[in-house]
Write a protein that holds these residues in place. Structure first.
Motif, PDB file in Angstrom:
ATOM      1  N   ALA A  18       0.823  -1.203   0.000  1.00  0.00           N
ATOM      2  CA  ALA A  18       0.000   0.000   0.000  1.00  0.00           C
ATOM      3  C   ALA A  18       0.862   1.260   0.000  1.00  0.00           C
ATOM      4  CB  ALA A  18      -0.917   0.004   1.215  1.00  0.00           C
ATOM      5  N   ILE A  19       1.947   1.247   0.761  1.00  0.00           N
ATOM      6  CA  ILE A  19       2.825   2.421   0.799  1.00  0.00           C
ATOM      7  C   ILE A  19       3.492   2.635  -0.564  1.00  0.00           C
ATOM      8  CG2 ILE A  19       4.991   3.289   1.756  1.00  0.00           C
ATOM      9  CD1 ILE A  19       4.135   2.200   4.432  1.00  0.00           C
ATOM     10  N   VAL A  20       4.011   1.563  -1.149  1.00  0.00           N
ATOM     11  CA  VAL A  20       4.668   1.684  -2.456  1.00  0.00           C
ATOM     12  C   VAL A  20       3.665   2.127  -3.518  1.00  0.00           C
ATOM     13  CG1 VAL A  20       5.814   0.364  -4.286  1.00  0.00           C
ATOM     14  CG2 VAL A  20       6.500   0.060  -1.907  1.00  0.00           C
ATOM     15  N   ALA A  21       2.478   1.553  -3.516  1.00  0.00           N
ATOM     16  CA  ALA A  21       1.464   1.925  -4.502  1.00  0.00           C
ATOM     17  C   ALA A  21       1.025   3.366  -4.303  1.00  0.00           C
ATOM     18  CB  ALA A  21       0.267   0.983  -4.400  1.00  0.00           C
ATOM     19  N   GLY A  22       0.936   3.820  -3.054  1.00  0.00           N
ATOM     20  CA  GLY A  22       0.560   5.207  -2.790  1.00  0.00           C
ATOM     21  C   GLY A  22       1.613   6.177  -3.281  1.00  0.00           C
ATOM     22  N   VAL A  23       2.882   5.828  -3.096  1.00  0.00           N
ATOM     23  CA  VAL A  23       3.971   6.690  -3.550  1.00  0.00           C
ATOM     24  C   VAL A  23       3.994   6.766  -5.071  1.00  0.00           C
ATOM     25  CG1 VAL A  23       6.499   6.843  -3.681  1.00  0.00           C
ATOM     26  CG2 VAL A  23       5.404   6.390  -1.501  1.00  0.00           C
ATOM     27  N   LEU A  24       3.715   5.653  -5.719  1.00  0.00           N
ATOM     28  CA  LEU A  24       3.745   5.627  -7.180  1.00  0.00           C
ATOM     29  C   LEU A  24       2.467   6.175  -7.812  1.00  0.00           C
ATOM     30  CD1 LEU A  24       5.449   2.177  -7.778  1.00  0.00           C
ATOM     31  CD2 LEU A  24       6.484   4.442  -7.880  1.00  0.00           C
ATOM     32  N   GLY A  25       1.462   6.468  -7.017  1.00  0.00           N
ATOM     33  CA  GLY A  25       0.255   7.092  -7.541  1.00  0.00           C
ATOM     34  C   GLY A  25      -0.865   6.142  -7.901  1.00  0.00           C
ATOM     35  N   PHE A  26      -0.784   4.895  -7.479  1.00  0.00           N
ATOM     36  CA  PHE A  26      -1.865   3.947  -7.749  1.00  0.00           C
ATOM     37  C   PHE A  26      -2.842   3.992  -6.572  1.00  0.00           C
ATOM     38  CE2 PHE A  26       1.856   2.065  -9.928  1.00  0.00           C
ATOM     39  CZ  PHE A  26       1.385   2.165 -11.221  1.00  0.00           C
ATOM     40  N   GLY A  27      -3.768   4.915  -6.610  1.00  0.00           N
ATOM     41  CA  GLY A  27      -4.674   5.142  -5.482  1.00  0.00           C
ATOM     42  C   GLY A  27      -5.573   3.969  -5.165  1.00  0.00           C
ATOM     43  N   GLY A  28      -6.139   3.349  -6.188  1.00  0.00           N
ATOM     44  CA  GLY A  28      -7.052   2.231  -5.955  1.00  0.00           C
ATOM     45  C   GLY A  28      -6.349   1.019  -5.372  1.00  0.00           C
ATOM     46  N   ILE A  29      -5.177   0.728  -5.885  1.00  0.00           N
ATOM     47  CA  ILE A  29      -4.408  -0.413  -5.380  1.00  0.00           C
ATOM     48  C   ILE A  29      -3.957  -0.142  -3.951  1.00  0.00           C
ATOM     49  CG2 ILE A  29      -2.301  -1.758  -5.694  1.00  0.00           C
ATOM     50  CD1 ILE A  29      -2.579  -1.235  -8.704  1.00  0.00           C
ATOM     51  N   ALA A  30      -3.540   1.084  -3.675  1.00  0.00           N
ATOM     52  CA  ALA A  30      -3.093   1.433  -2.329  1.00  0.00           C
ATOM     53  C   ALA A  30      -4.230   1.323  -1.330  1.00  0.00           C
ATOM     54  CB  ALA A  30      -2.516   2.843  -2.315  1.00  0.00           C
ATOM     55  N   ALA A  31      -5.412   1.763  -1.720  1.00  0.00           N
ATOM     56  CA  ALA A  31      -6.564   1.682  -0.820  1.00  0.00           C
ATOM     57  C   ALA A  31      -6.941   0.227  -0.553  1.00  0.00           C
ATOM     58  CB  ALA A  31      -7.741   2.432  -1.417  1.00  0.00           C
ATOM     59  N   GLY A  32      -6.922  -0.581  -1.577  1.00  0.00           N
ATOM     60  CA  GLY A  32      -7.254  -2.003  -1.409  1.00  0.00           C
ATOM     61  C   GLY A  32      -6.242  -2.728  -0.543  1.00  0.00           C
ATOM     62  N   ALA A  33      -4.971  -2.489  -0.789  1.00  0.00           N
ATOM     63  CA  ALA A  33      -3.932  -3.163  -0.017  1.00  0.00           C
ATOM     64  C   ALA A  33      -3.944  -2.706   1.439  1.00  0.00           C
ATOM     65  CB  ALA A  33      -2.562  -2.906  -0.629  1.00  0.00           C
ATOM     66  N   SER A  34      -4.203  -1.434   1.675  1.00  0.00           N
ATOM     67  CA  SER A  34      -4.239  -0.958   3.060  1.00  0.00           C
ATOM     68  C   SER A  34      -5.447  -1.520   3.798  1.00  0.00           C
ATOM     69  CB  SER A  34      -4.236   0.566   3.114  1.00  0.00           C
ATOM     70  OG  SER A  34      -5.428   1.088   2.571  1.00  0.00           O
ATOM     71  N   GLU A  35      -6.551  -1.686   3.105  1.00  0.00           N
ATOM     72  CA  GLU A  35      -7.739  -2.268   3.744  1.00  0.00           C
ATOM     73  C   GLU A  35      -7.497  -3.739   4.090  1.00  0.00           C
ATOM     74  OE1 GLU A  35     -11.240  -2.046   5.584  1.00  0.00           O
ATOM     75  OE2 GLU A  35     -10.262  -0.367   4.574  1.00  0.00           O
ATOM     76  N   ILE A  36      -6.864  -4.474   3.194  1.00  0.00           N
ATOM     77  CA  ILE A  36      -6.533  -5.875   3.471  1.00  0.00           C
ATOM     78  C   ILE A  36      -5.573  -5.973   4.649  1.00  0.00           C
ATOM     79  CG2 ILE A  36      -5.369  -7.927   2.550  1.00  0.00           C
ATOM     80  CD1 ILE A  36      -6.469  -7.141  -0.204  1.00  0.00           C
ATOM     81  N   ALA A  37      -4.576  -5.094   4.674  1.00  0.00           N
ATOM     82  CA  ALA A  37      -3.612  -5.091   5.778  1.00  0.00           C
ATOM     83  C   ALA A  37      -4.302  -4.791   7.098  1.00  0.00           C
ATOM     84  CB  ALA A  37      -2.509  -4.079   5.513  1.00  0.00           C
ATOM     85  N   ARG A  38      -5.242  -3.853   7.086  1.00  0.00           N
ATOM     86  CA  ARG A  38      -5.964  -3.498   8.312  1.00  0.00           C
ATOM     87  C   ARG A  38      -6.793  -4.680   8.817  1.00  0.00           C
ATOM     88  NH1 ARG A  38      -9.469   1.304   7.317  1.00  0.00           N
ATOM     89  NH2 ARG A  38      -7.423   2.248   7.130  1.00  0.00           N
TER      90      ARG A  38
END
Length: 53
Positions: free
Chosen positions: A12-32
């Motif tokens: 989620a952090i890497v995807a957020g830095v690279l600008g992939f908002g949807g992937i970052a949101a999904g990965a952070s939700e799974i991690a949570r």
């Protein structure tokens, strides 16, 4: 299980830095979710271990 939560958090952090908002949101939700599941399992085993003594 905690390992998977950390992996999804890093994704989620890497995807957020690279600008992939949807992937970052999904990965952070799974991690949570995985973190909370790990926390519940840890607390249950802690209580069960204390009850054995």
């Amino acid at each position: 299980m905690l390992r998977w939560a950390v992996i999804f958090f890093l994704v989620a952090i890497v995807a957020g830095v690279l600008g992939f908002g949807g992937i970052a949101a999904g990965a952070s939700e799974i991690a949570r979710v995985l973190f909370y599941v790990f926390l519940v399992v840890f607390l249950v085993t802690l209580v069960m271990g204390a009850m054995r003594r």
